[in-house]
Scaffold this motif. Structure first.
Motif, PDB file in Angstrom:
ATOM      1  N   GLY A  89      35.709  44.463 -64.616  1.00  0.00           N
ATOM      2  CA  GLY A  89      35.410  43.199 -63.946  1.00  0.00           C
ATOM      3  C   GLY A  89      36.637  42.347 -63.700  1.00  0.00           C
ATOM      4  N   VAL A 100      37.018  45.634 -57.716  1.00  0.00           N
ATOM      5  CA  VAL A 100      35.682  45.096 -57.441  1.00  0.00           C
ATOM      6  C   VAL A 100      35.529  44.833 -55.945  1.00  0.00           C
ATOM      7  N   CYS A 128      35.117  48.143 -54.041  1.00  0.00           N
ATOM      8  CA  CYS A 128      33.757  48.684 -54.176  1.00  0.00           C
ATOM      9  C   CYS A 128      32.786  47.937 -53.271  1.00  0.00           C
ATOM     10  N   ARG A 129      32.892  46.628 -53.256  1.00  0.00           N
ATOM     11  CA  ARG A 129      32.003  45.834 -52.396  1.00  0.00           C
ATOM     12  C   ARG A 129      32.269  46.126 -50.919  1.00  0.00           C
ATOM     13  N   TRP A 184      28.464  45.770 -57.559  1.00  0.00           N
ATOM     14  CA  TRP A 184      29.151  45.652 -58.837  1.00  0.00           C
ATOM     15  C   TRP A 184      28.246  44.886 -59.776  1.00  0.00           C
TER      16      TRP A 184
END
Length: 74
Positions: free
Chosen positions: A47, A53, A56-57, A63
């Motif tokens: 995180g 993050v 990935c988004r 997430w």
């Protein structure tokens, strides 16, 4: 040092290679390959790693925070 390091535990992009789209290409391939072969994929990122993050988004993945606890005998 290679630009991308892939291990069983993850993908890491070397500092000088960041910002060139290489990590995005690898990160996009891995979930697609896992879904094609196994029906699902669940990549994990820390995180505190805001770049991971965000990546990935950007790839359409969700997430969610994950916590672990250590259990000891009393």
């Amino acid at each position: 040092m290679p630009a991308i390091l892939c291990t069983r535990s993850g993908v890491a992009t070397a500092g000088p290679a960041r910002g060139r789209g290489t990590g995005t290409a690898v990160r996009a391939f891995v979930p697609d390959a896992l879904v094609a072969g196994h029906g699902l994929a669940a990549p994990m990122v820390d995180g505190c790693d805001t770049a991971a993050v965000r990546l990935c988004r950007d790839l359409g993945l969700s997430w969610r925070p994950l916590a672990a606890a250590r259990v000891t005998d009393s």
